[in-house]
Motif scaffolding. Structure first.
Motif, PDB file in Angstrom:
ATOM      1  N   PHE A 413       0.861  -1.190   0.000  1.00 26.22           N
ATOM      2  CA  PHE A 413       0.000   0.000   0.000  1.00 26.22           C
ATOM      3  C   PHE A 413       0.894   1.236   0.000  1.00 26.22           C
ATOM      4  CE2 PHE A 413       0.720  -1.087   4.430  1.00 26.22           C
ATOM      5  CZ  PHE A 413       1.120   0.117   4.980  1.00 26.22           C
ATOM      6  N   MET A 414       0.278   2.375  -0.290  1.00 26.70           N
ATOM      7  CA  MET A 414       0.988   3.655  -0.246  1.00 26.70           C
ATOM      8  C   MET A 414       0.114   4.661   0.497  1.00 26.70           C
ATOM      9  SD  MET A 414       2.732   4.080  -4.012  1.00 26.70           S
ATOM     10  CE  MET A 414       3.536   5.589  -3.475  1.00 26.70           C
ATOM     11  N   LEU A 415       0.747   5.457   1.391  1.00 21.24           N
ATOM     12  CA  LEU A 415       0.043   6.522   2.086  1.00 21.24           C
ATOM     13  C   LEU A 415       0.144   7.795   1.247  1.00 21.24           C
ATOM     14  CD1 LEU A 415       1.191   5.950   5.788  1.00 21.24           C
ATOM     15  CD2 LEU A 415      -1.067   5.500   4.799  1.00 21.24           C
ATOM     16  N   MET A 416      -0.988   8.380   0.938  1.00 18.27           N
ATOM     17  CA  MET A 416      -1.028   9.580   0.130  1.00 18.27           C
ATOM     18  C   MET A 416      -0.861  10.817   1.028  1.00 18.27           C
ATOM     19  SD  MET A 416      -1.378   7.865  -2.578  1.00 18.27           S
ATOM     20  CE  MET A 416      -1.598   9.115  -3.827  1.00 18.27           C
ATOM     21  N   SER A 417      -0.605  11.950   0.431  1.00 17.34           N
ATOM     22  CA  SER A 417      -0.348  13.179   1.176  1.00 17.34           C
ATOM     23  C   SER A 417      -1.551  13.622   2.000  1.00 17.34           C
ATOM     24  CB  SER A 417       0.070  14.303   0.229  1.00 17.34           C
ATOM     25  OG  SER A 417      -0.946  14.539  -0.738  1.00 17.34           O
ATOM     26  N   ASP A 418      -2.743  13.261   1.571  1.00 14.96           N
ATOM     27  CA  ASP A 418      -3.941  13.639   2.316  1.00 14.96           C
ATOM     28  C   ASP A 418      -4.338  12.592   3.348  1.00 14.96           C
ATOM     29  OD1 ASP A 418      -4.714  11.636   0.655  1.00 14.96           O
ATOM     30  OD2 ASP A 418      -6.374  12.713  -0.285  1.00 14.96           O
ATOM     31  N   GLY A 419      -3.496  11.603   3.580  1.00 16.14           N
ATOM     32  CA  GLY A 419      -3.769  10.566   4.573  1.00 16.14           C
ATOM     33  C   GLY A 419      -4.503   9.353   4.029  1.00 16.14           C
ATOM     34  N   SER A 420      -5.000   9.427   2.806  1.00 17.11           N
ATOM     35  CA  SER A 420      -5.700   8.276   2.223  1.00 17.11           C
ATOM     36  C   SER A 420      -4.700   7.165   1.883  1.00 17.11           C
ATOM     37  CB  SER A 420      -6.482   8.697   0.980  1.00 17.11           C
ATOM     38  OG  SER A 420      -5.601   9.244   0.011  1.00 17.11           O
ATOM     39  N   VAL A 421      -5.252   5.959   1.655  1.00 20.52           N
ATOM     40  CA  VAL A 421      -4.426   4.774   1.401  1.00 20.52           C
ATOM     41  C   VAL A 421      -4.695   4.285  -0.025  1.00 20.52           C
ATOM     42  CG1 VAL A 421      -3.808   2.449   2.170  1.00 20.52           C
ATOM     43  CG2 VAL A 421      -4.584   4.147   3.830  1.00 20.52           C
ATOM     44  N   ARG A 422      -3.609   4.037  -0.746  1.00 19.97           N
ATOM     45  CA  ARG A 422      -3.764   3.564  -2.126  1.00 19.97           C
ATOM     46  C   ARG A 422      -3.170   2.171  -2.280  1.00 19.97           C
ATOM     47  NH1 ARG A 422      -0.399   5.973  -7.098  1.00 19.97           N
ATOM     48  NH2 ARG A 422       0.912   4.186  -6.569  1.00 19.97           N
ATOM     49  N   ASN A 423      -3.950   1.312  -2.936  1.00 19.63           N
ATOM     50  CA  ASN A 423      -3.478  -0.016  -3.357  1.00 19.63           C
ATOM     51  C   ASN A 423      -3.487  -0.074  -4.879  1.00 19.63           C
ATOM     52  OD1 ASN A 423      -4.423  -2.503  -0.865  1.00 19.63           O
ATOM     53  ND2 ASN A 423      -3.507  -0.508  -0.601  1.00 19.63           N
ATOM     54  N   SER A 424      -2.572  -0.885  -5.430  1.00 22.96           N
ATOM     55  CA  SER A 424      -2.489  -1.019  -6.891  1.00 22.96           C
ATOM     56  C   SER A 424      -2.789  -2.462  -7.284  1.00 22.96           C
ATOM     57  CB  SER A 424      -1.093  -0.622  -7.384  1.00 22.96           C
ATOM     58  OG  SER A 424      -0.802   0.718  -7.026  1.00 22.96           O
ATOM     59  N   TYR A 425      -3.472  -2.629  -8.409  1.00 23.57           N
ATOM     60  CA  TYR A 425      -3.882  -3.956  -8.882  1.00 23.57           C
ATOM     61  C   TYR A 425      -3.660  -4.057 -10.391  1.00 23.57           C
ATOM     62  CZ  TYR A 425      -6.351  -3.873  -4.421  1.00 23.57           C
ATOM     63  OH  TYR A 425      -6.656  -3.761  -3.086  1.00 23.57           O
ATOM     64  N   THR A 426      -3.412  -5.270 -10.847  1.00 25.69           N
ATOM     65  CA  THR A 426      -3.380  -5.559 -12.281  1.00 25.69           C
ATOM     66  C   THR A 426      -4.606  -6.400 -12.600  1.00 25.69           C
ATOM     67  OG1 THR A 426      -0.964  -5.520 -12.339  1.00 25.69           O
ATOM     68  CG2 THR A 426      -2.094  -6.628 -14.155  1.00 25.69           C
ATOM     69  N   LEU A 427      -5.476  -5.873 -13.436  1.00 27.31           N
ATOM     70  CA  LEU A 427      -6.715  -6.557 -13.815  1.00 27.31           C
ATOM     71  C   LEU A 427      -6.576  -7.118 -15.223  1.00 27.31           C
ATOM     72  CD1 LEU A 427      -7.587  -4.777 -11.400  1.00 27.31           C
ATOM     73  CD2 LEU A 427      -9.774  -4.400 -12.569  1.00 27.31           C
ATOM     74  N   SER A 428      -7.017  -8.338 -15.399  1.00 29.52           N
ATOM     75  CA  SER A 428      -7.058  -8.965 -16.731  1.00 29.52           C
ATOM     76  C   SER A 428      -8.519  -9.132 -17.113  1.00 29.52           C
ATOM     77  CB  SER A 428      -6.350 -10.325 -16.723  1.00 29.52           C
ATOM     78  OG  SER A 428      -4.973 -10.174 -16.454  1.00 29.52           O
ATOM     79  N   LEU A 429      -8.930  -8.413 -18.131  1.00 24.22           N
ATOM     80  CA  LEU A 429     -10.310  -8.444 -18.610  1.00 24.22           C
ATOM     81  C   LEU A 429     -10.359  -9.307 -19.861  1.00 24.22           C
ATOM     82  CD1 LEU A 429     -10.967  -4.592 -18.352  1.00 24.22           C
ATOM     83  CD2 LEU A 429     -11.008  -6.296 -16.528  1.00 24.22           C
ATOM     84  N   ARG A 430     -11.092 -10.403 -19.800  1.00 27.09           N
ATOM     85  CA  ARG A 430     -11.127 -11.341 -20.918  1.00 27.09           C
ATOM     86  C   ARG A 430     -12.462 -11.241 -21.643  1.00 27.09           C
ATOM     87  NH1 ARG A 430      -9.726 -15.728 -18.367  1.00 27.09           N
ATOM     88  NH2 ARG A 430      -7.516 -15.477 -18.869  1.00 27.09           N
ATOM     89  N   ASN A 431     -12.390 -11.013 -22.932  1.00 25.70           N
ATOM     90  CA  ASN A 431     -13.569 -10.977 -23.794  1.00 25.70           C
ATOM     91  C   ASN A 431     -13.482 -12.171 -24.749  1.00 25.70           C
ATOM     92  OD1 ASN A 431     -15.736 -10.384 -25.442  1.00 25.70           O
ATOM     93  ND2 ASN A 431     -14.642  -8.788 -26.583  1.00 25.70           N
ATOM     94  N   MET A 432     -14.288 -13.188 -24.537  1.00 26.15           N
ATOM     95  CA  MET A 432     -14.238 -14.398 -25.344  1.00 26.15           C
ATOM     96  C   MET A 432     -15.220 -14.345 -26.511  1.00 26.15           C
ATOM     97  SD  MET A 432     -13.951 -17.040 -22.126  1.00 26.15           S
ATOM     98  CE  MET A 432     -14.045 -18.507 -23.141  1.00 26.15           C
ATOM     99  N   ALA A 433     -15.852 -13.204 -26.719  1.00 34.14           N
ATOM    100  CA  ALA A 433     -16.761 -13.048 -27.851  1.00 34.14           C
ATOM    101  C   ALA A 433     -15.966 -12.676 -29.101  1.00 34.14           C
ATOM    102  CB  ALA A 433     -17.807 -11.972 -27.548  1.00 34.14           C
ATOM    103  N   THR A 434     -16.604 -12.824 -30.242  1.00 35.71           N
ATOM    104  CA  THR A 434     -15.929 -12.550 -31.512  1.00 35.71           C
ATOM    105  C   THR A 434     -16.162 -11.118 -31.977  1.00 35.71           C
ATOM    106  OG1 THR A 434     -17.851 -13.436 -32.688  1.00 35.71           O
ATOM    107  CG2 THR A 434     -16.031 -14.953 -32.245  1.00 35.71           C
ATOM    108  N   ARG A 435     -16.433 -10.226 -31.049  1.00 36.42           N
ATOM    109  CA  ARG A 435     -16.602  -8.804 -31.367  1.00 36.42           C
ATOM    110  C   ARG A 435     -16.131  -7.989 -30.166  1.00 36.42           C
ATOM    111  NH1 ARG A 435     -21.320 -10.758 -29.441  1.00 36.42           N
ATOM    112  NH2 ARG A 435     -22.466  -9.496 -27.901  1.00 36.42           N
ATOM    113  N   PRO A 436     -15.693  -6.740 -30.380  1.00 40.06           N
ATOM    114  CA  PRO A 436     -15.327  -5.887 -29.239  1.00 40.06           C
ATOM    115  C   PRO A 436     -16.544  -5.635 -28.351  1.00 40.06           C
ATOM    116  CG  PRO A 436     -14.516  -4.980 -31.310  1.00 40.06           C
ATOM    117  CD  PRO A 436     -15.455  -6.078 -31.666  1.00 40.06           C
ATOM    118  N   ARG A 437     -16.292  -5.564 -27.061  1.00 38.68           N
ATOM    119  CA  ARG A 437     -17.413  -5.374 -26.127  1.00 38.68           C
ATOM    120  C   ARG A 437     -17.055  -4.296 -25.094  1.00 38.68           C
ATOM    121  NH1 ARG A 437     -18.641 -11.213 -23.776  1.00 38.68           N
ATOM    122  NH2 ARG A 437     -20.764 -10.475 -23.432  1.00 38.68           N
TER     123      ARG A 437
END
Length: 519
Positions: A413-437
């Protein structure tokens, strides 16, 4: 000491003797080995350790089983060579080859079905169904798979037809084999082996077309622009096809294939087998001998037609044996001979051991199809059908949207200057259809939290982000989640919703780290 009147026998540097050798006298490393008591006294070394292959020249025959073999051979070869050329419209974002193993993109296409790597259980299910189907066939009709649809059988049958086309039928081929090498024999061998190579080459060429777009690959192949793996694969498959189908043939079925040795576990006295009814055929004798000795000679006239048509060269009259592939050509041959001599068909026929015993004791022959309806084959069929229905259900209810989340671990995690807490994530979005969605990524839980991606600024942070995922692909997105300063370490979830007519959703839980968790 050895007897001077008896010559010594040396084999692989070890002196052999028929006299007892005491273990109390002979040290373990002694170079003397005694024959076992059940072995005959050895007076000379064997000249060879195995019997050389005897070429099988099977004879042409016509009949219902031969015609069925023709049908199966033509259908299977047409499927193998023709399937890569079948087109299937999946839209502008997917390949249009009906059956394709796309290794580069890790996809398997079969007509309207697309299998992703994480769905390999569908392929495993198909393999299990194939195995259970083999059990069904074997328990019901013995090695019928071997006799009709096995690739080794199909290509062997094809090569045998080439032999007949070039060299003639059985006796012509035997005569040519025995003849010395001359212009005629050389020409025929050159023509036949050239056809072998052409068949092998097209077999290897068809195989590689399942792994790339067939028209494009053929164009690149003949221009020398295909990948080296394509040329190597074709060369290997050409060699193996010609070797196994053209020169080894029945040796593959008898010695190399494990299935004849496994099948006995699935066969019993109720399984249909190609059987010679010895109680009816023995003692053998010619038609004239039968006329001279009424009632003293069996129906078998010892014409050896059953042996001459056999693709593996066995004599079915010797009983069940590992070389029998249950192709039933001997039935066609025997029925033809019985019709010519005016005797009833079925001297060689499909029959169970139980029915054979009953028929030998005077019972009427039972139709072969009745032997198929028994508990074992029904149980196998129910298992096979259940697996197929389960796969169809899973295929029909699978989601074409998938979300996976990987939180950063360094730092958690990271503490921001305003006291808030930030977490970072890597998301994998899978589209198995034969067209953009277009899809929506949202936060569930974690009150007061907002997120933004690496393509946005923090000022645009919200609890939901909309993103368009390309057709038939997985898109990676970096997500930054900020929660108020008083937020404790807890769990929450990302949800993914595909917009449009098919609103498919997926949800993945993950953790939110905060300073309290590190104390």
């Amino acid at each position: 000491m050895s007897d001077p009147d008896k010559p010594e026998l040396i084999e692989d540097g070890v002196r052999k003797t028929n006299e007892p050798v005491s273990s109390a006298v002979a040290a373990p490393e002694a170079t003397t080995r005694r024959h076992e008591p059940h072995e005959p006294a050895r007076t000379h070394l064997p000249e060879k350790l195995f019997e050389a292959r005897k070429t099988v020249h099977n004879r042409r025959i016509d009949g219902p089983f031969r015609r069925f073999k023709w049908f199966v051979m033509l259908v299977t070869l047409a499927i193998y060579y023709g399937t890569p050329w079948i087109r299937w419209d999946r839209g502008p974002y997917a390949p249009d080859q009906a059956v394709l193993v796309d290794l580069a993109n890790r996809r398997f296409y079969m007509f309207g079905i697309e299998i992703w790597p994480q769905e390999f259980y569908f392929v495993a299910g198909l393999l299990i169904m194939a195995g259970v189907g083999l059990f069904i066939i074997t328990s019901a009709v013995g090695r019928a798979w071997c006799g009709y649809a096995c690739p080794q059988t199909v290509w062997t049958d094809l090569f045998q037809h080439v032999d007949r086309f070039v060299d003639g039928d059985r006796f012509a081929r035997q005569k040519l084999d025995a003849a010395p090498w001359g212009p005629n024999k050389i020409a025929r061998r050159a023509l036949k082996w050239t056809i072998y190579l052409v068949i092998g080459f097209w077999t290897g060429g068809a195989w590689i077309m399942y792994f790339a777009d067939a028209p494009t690959l053929v164009h690149d192949f003949w221009r020398g622009e295909a990948a080296p793996a394509a040329y190597i694969t074709v060369a290997i498959l050409t060699l193996t096809t010609v070797t196994l189908g053209g020169f080894m043939r029945e040796q593959v079925c008898i010695y190399m294939c494990p299935w004849p040795r496994i099948q006995t576990a699935m066969m019993d006295e109720k399984s249909l087998l190609v059987t010679y009814k010895d109680w009816r055929g023995e003692p053998r004798g010619s038609v004239k001998k039968a006329e001279r000795n009424p009632g003293m000679v069996g129906d078998c006239i010892d014409c050896t037609m059953c042996v001459q048509v056999c693709p593996t060269g066995i004599d079915i009259r010797d009983g069940p044996q590992i070389g029998c592939i249950t192709c039933a050509l001997c039935i066609d041959a025997c029925d033809r001979v019985m019709a010519e001599v005016g005797r009833p068909r079925g001297l060689i026929d499909y029959a169970t051991l139980e029915d054979c015993e009953a028929e030998a004791n005077g019972a009427k022959p039972r139709p072969a199809w009745r032997a198929l309806l028994r508990p074992r084959t029904i149980a196998y069929t129910l298992i096979w059908g259940s697996i197929g229905l389960a796969m169809l259900f899973a295929l029909g209810n699978r989601s074409r949207t998938d979300l996976s989340v990987a939180p950063d671990r360094n730092p958690p995690f990271m503490l921001m200057s305003d006291g808030s807490v930030r977490n970072s994530y890597t998301l994998s979005l899978r589209n198995m259809a034969t067209r953009p969605r277009p899809m929506e990524v949202a936060i569930e839980g974690l009150p007061g939290a907002v997120m933004w991606s690496d393509t946005m600024s923090r000022a645009q942070a919200a609890r939901m982000i909309r993103i368009t995922v390309p057709a038939d692909s997985t898109q990676t997105m970096r997500a930054y989640v900020v929660a108020p300063a008083d937020t404790a370490a807890t769990s929450f979830a990302f949800s993914l919703t595909a917009l449009g007519e098919e609103r498919e959703t997926d949800r993945t839980e993950t953790n939110f780290d905060a300073p309290q968790a590190s104390q």
